[in-house]
Design an enzyme around this catalytic site. Sequence first.
Site, PDB file in Angstrom:
ATOM      1  N   LYS A 114       0.816  -1.215   0.000  1.00 47.22           N
ATOM      2  CA  LYS A 114       0.000   0.000   0.000  1.00 47.22           C
ATOM      3  C   LYS A 114       0.847   1.262   0.000  1.00 47.22           C
ATOM      4  O   LYS A 114       0.471   2.272  -0.586  1.00 47.22           O
ATOM      5  CB  LYS A 114      -0.953   0.019   1.202  1.00 47.22           C
ATOM      6  CG  LYS A 114      -2.133  -0.911   1.043  1.00 47.22           C
ATOM      7  CD  LYS A 114      -3.252  -0.533   1.994  1.00 47.22           C
ATOM      8  CE  LYS A 114      -4.455  -1.458   1.830  1.00 47.22           C
ATOM      9  NZ  LYS A 114      -5.477  -1.234   2.858  1.00 47.22           N
ATOM     10  N   LYS A 198      -4.943  -9.242  -7.290  1.00 49.21           N
ATOM     11  CA  LYS A 198      -6.128  -9.418  -6.459  1.00 49.21           C
ATOM     12  C   LYS A 198      -7.265  -8.513  -6.938  1.00 49.21           C
ATOM     13  O   LYS A 198      -7.005  -7.374  -7.335  1.00 49.21           O
ATOM     14  CB  LYS A 198      -5.719  -9.013  -5.034  1.00 49.21           C
ATOM     15  CG  LYS A 198      -6.549  -9.543  -3.939  1.00 49.21           C
ATOM     16  CD  LYS A 198      -5.933  -9.168  -2.599  1.00 49.21           C
ATOM     17  CE  LYS A 198      -6.145  -7.716  -2.257  1.00 49.21           C
ATOM     18  NZ  LYS A 198      -5.908  -7.354  -0.867  1.00 49.21           N
ATOM     19  N   LYS A 201     -10.806  -2.971  -4.424  1.00 46.98           N
ATOM     20  CA  LYS A 201     -11.632  -1.761  -4.475  1.00 46.98           C
ATOM     21  C   LYS A 201     -10.909  -0.625  -5.157  1.00 46.98           C
ATOM     22  O   LYS A 201     -11.520   0.263  -5.732  1.00 46.98           O
ATOM     23  CB  LYS A 201     -11.910  -1.287  -3.046  1.00 46.98           C
ATOM     24  CG  LYS A 201     -12.750  -2.185  -2.221  1.00 46.98           C
ATOM     25  CD  LYS A 201     -12.696  -1.715  -0.765  1.00 46.98           C
ATOM     26  CE  LYS A 201     -13.601  -2.554   0.109  1.00 46.98           C
ATOM     27  NZ  LYS A 201     -13.451  -2.239   1.534  1.00 46.98           N
TER      28      LYS A 201
END
Length: 333
Positions: A114, A198, A201
């Site tokens: 992230k 993956k 969102k």
Amino acid sequence: MSKKIFSGVQPTGNLHLGNYLGAIKNFVDLNNDNSNECIFCVVDLHAITVKQNAKELRSNIQETIATFIASGIDPKKSIIFNQSQVPAHAEGAWILSCVARMGWLNRMTQFKEKAGKDKEKASVGLYSYPVLMAADILLYDATHVPVGDDQKQHLELCRDIAQKFNSDFEIENFLQVPEPLIQKEFSRIMSLKDGSRKMSKSELSDLSRINLTDDKDLIINKIKKAKTDPLPMPNTTKDLDERLEAKNLLGIYASLTNSTLEKSVEIFAGKNFSEFKEKLSEVLVDKIQPISLEIKKLLDDKLYLDNTLLEGVERANKIASKKIKRIKEIVGF
Ligand code: AMP
Ligand code: TRP
């Protein structure tokens, strides 16, 4: 044995098929088992570890609650609430951040992913995020935590923190060391555009995921456009190792029909992708459309959602405030 279940989902919008198959579907099954006590949390404190727009965050919290209920979690049975309304989460996270070690957190792969290349600019909250997650779980003496495969490492950290707290303060079994509940199969749903990434969102392209708010036409269109390869459908599961997109789509089919990958491969062996995609769209629409319609209905009834949340917050607060009081005593406050 009765299980105490705790899990959380971030209110960061675009809840998708990966969230559903990896986590929420499991929550519903656990909720339906009367011997379990379940707590499902909308983790809004976690959401602000990356920049959020206040208005959008508020509506995403409501949408996540609506998604839980629309998917089949009964708010009378299970506790549904949002983290920021129960002060013990933030307090617990601080105390546990003095128990957790830098070395442990430095190993967390989600932070590395992230934060990306510019780690210096990531928020401190993003770094200590797994400690807050540990507080969430430990405040409720959760015995089992249902999550997708990506959260496995965070749960191991939570277990380490619980054990270190118990041993540092010489208080055996005070913090319950929780077990992860990760489905053996289909615990990681991949992007429709790239079988090695993956489903997420935050992926820019909306075509990469099926959102739980998508309508029938959108679902059919996204499956039509989903990436495949030029070969016919595989004959054995062995063939899938090199064919990530086929594997992911067949996995989604198997999971939605409560079947196995082997059986699903067998049904479509040698056929064209177009034929398989038609069937896949059918099962997806059957599953997702009712949820999506129910989410819309619930979002029109703000009063119901507000009251449900209020009730959940009250029930969660009762449990968490007792535990944090004991934690403070143990620490010496
Ligand atoms: P998040 O949206 O990151 O708060 O995730 C909520 C839950 O969904 C967690 O239990 C995740 O492990 C799970 N999850 C998120 N993305 C996926 C995915 N692509 N496949 C399976 N599970 C997922
Ligand atoms: N970190 C989890 C995720 O991104 C969400 C989460 C926060 C959670 N607190 C939790 C999951 C406690 C399980 C238990 O998916």
